[in-house]
Design a protein around this motif. Sequence first.
Motif, PDB file in Angstrom:
ATOM      1  N   SER A 183       0.866  -1.180   0.000  1.00 35.18           N
ATOM      2  CA  SER A 183       0.000   0.000   0.000  1.00 35.18           C
ATOM      3  C   SER A 183       0.901   1.227   0.000  1.00 35.18           C
ATOM      4  O   SER A 183       1.970   1.239   0.608  1.00 35.18           O
ATOM      5  N   LEU A 184       0.441   2.222  -0.743  1.00 40.41           N
ATOM      6  CA  LEU A 184       1.187   3.467  -0.896  1.00 40.41           C
ATOM      7  C   LEU A 184       0.177   4.559  -0.619  1.00 40.41           C
ATOM      8  O   LEU A 184      -0.906   4.557  -1.223  1.00 40.41           O
ATOM      9  N   GLU A 185       0.491   5.447   0.329  1.00 42.44           N
ATOM     10  CA  GLU A 185      -0.545   6.423   0.670  1.00 42.44           C
ATOM     11  C   GLU A 185       0.029   7.821   0.869  1.00 42.44           C
ATOM     12  O   GLU A 185       1.008   8.020   1.588  1.00 42.44           O
ATOM     13  N   ASN A 186      -0.642   8.779   0.210  1.00 40.70           N
ATOM     14  CA  ASN A 186      -0.361  10.192   0.455  1.00 40.70           C
ATOM     15  C   ASN A 186      -1.626  10.754   1.110  1.00 40.70           C
ATOM     16  O   ASN A 186      -2.607  11.075   0.433  1.00 40.70           O
TER      17      ASN A 186
ATOM     18  N   GLY B 118      -4.988  12.699  -0.193  1.00 41.71           N
ATOM     19  CA  GLY B 118      -6.141  11.793  -0.280  1.00 41.71           C
ATOM     20  C   GLY B 118      -6.013  10.750  -1.381  1.00 41.71           C
ATOM     21  O   GLY B 118      -7.007  10.359  -1.994  1.00 41.71           O
ATOM     22  N   ILE B 119      -4.785  10.283  -1.633  1.00 44.12           N
ATOM     23  CA  ILE B 119      -4.580   9.274  -2.687  1.00 44.12           C
ATOM     24  C   ILE B 119      -3.924   8.037  -2.099  1.00 44.12           C
ATOM     25  O   ILE B 119      -2.961   8.146  -1.324  1.00 44.12           O
ATOM     26  N   SER B 120      -4.421   6.877  -2.470  1.00 49.16           N
ATOM     27  CA  SER B 120      -3.768   5.644  -2.033  1.00 49.16           C
ATOM     28  C   SER B 120      -3.776   4.616  -3.149  1.00 49.16           C
ATOM     29  O   SER B 120      -4.620   4.670  -4.054  1.00 49.16           O
ATOM     30  N   LEU B 121      -2.816   3.706  -3.070  1.00 50.51           N
ATOM     31  CA  LEU B 121      -2.748   2.588  -4.011  1.00 50.51           C
ATOM     32  C   LEU B 121      -2.592   1.333  -3.175  1.00 50.51           C
ATOM     33  O   LEU B 121      -1.706   1.267  -2.315  1.00 50.51           O
TER      34      LEU B 121
END
Length: 380
Positions: A133-136, A140-143
């Motif tokens: 998981s990759l989150e900013n 408000g963006i996540s992968l």
Amino acid sequence: MQCCDCSDRNRRRWTSFLKSLAGATGDLSSLTAPSWILAPFSLTEFPSYWGEPKEMFAAIADGKTPEERQLLVTRWFLSTLSGQFTRREKETGSEKKPFNPFLGEQFLGSWDGGDLVLNVEQVSHHPPITAYSLENKKKGISLEGNCAQKTSFSARMISVKQVGHGLLRVKLADGSTETYLITLPKLKIEGLWTGKPYVELTETSYIQGSHGLTSTIKYSGAGWVSGTSHTHTTTITSGPGGPTLYTLTGTWTGETKFHKPSKDGKEGHVFLDASVDGMREKVTVRPIEEQGEHESRRAWKAVAEGILSGDYDAASQAKSALENAERQRRRDEQAAGKTFELRLFDKVPNDPEYKRLAHALKFKVRLGPWSALSFGRTSR
Ligand code: HCR
């Protein structure tokens, strides 16, 4: 220039390795690769490539319309590819085999002091599956995604099918969430007989937005006689096979331009130059001494040091020790009637969001037992 003895030795060891490949089936991870072919890091580090073009990832949130965001997601996706597939070749002259992660292995990292955070866990050993998981949060963006590889061997090359997908979520100003399903390209490892393996992408991958727009990315390579390496043609359509809004052509290692048909007279304009220095930043991880025992660089430290110093015997011994300890751990669990519990991710079987977007792709993505499985960050 190599001396005759070295190049003969190289040729001999490559030929014998390639002969061993001929008898292998299905799964490269099960192949005992000689140490000289190993990269000094684990496959759990690879999801960091998704975060390297961090500005492009963050910029997705600035798109004002679904169309703008579809373009921005596509631009970020394309900008990750040269890291994912040509980095090792660029840095060392040839592709290498990363360590096969042990169950529960973690890779934790971040960019910009924690504005963008990466969590990776090896969630299955047989078949090997890596979840990430990759989150900013600020943007408000996540992968969230997972990836496994199915491999087949032929006389000339190794073909790798990536099994898995990513789900990218963007929180919109009105409080709703837009989702993008990202499917993964197939790859071929060529250059085996010259002793300089490199990756080329093939066939098609998709980015399906929950608003109905589809990016279709077709990959091609140099081929036997002509053509350019690492080429793609990408179309952005209203749904798969629907009217084309944009066509983008170029290489995923260099320039991609708007092509005809494209709206707003954009033809000829540069969409992305993936070769720009400084576009990608490597992930920051905590110093090894501060890492937990499941963390990749700490666990594989002795093996990596052996490879980097050319002491392949030491690397092999350290690798066997780690692998034997893991086997023993599984035996102990079995004897105690326990199963391994994931620490960072939860299984989401038959993920409805994945199914909805895969369905929008008109089942070009097959719903197999593994591909329908998602992994979400655990709330424990
Ligand atoms: C196929 C590969 C391991 C898997 C690597 C994956 C598919 C992992 C997920 C990433 O998101 C994308 C990615 C990029 C890599 O290019 C790909 C690797 C390329 C080579 C490696 C083989 C296992 C190595 C084979 C050994 C060769 C040198 C004979």
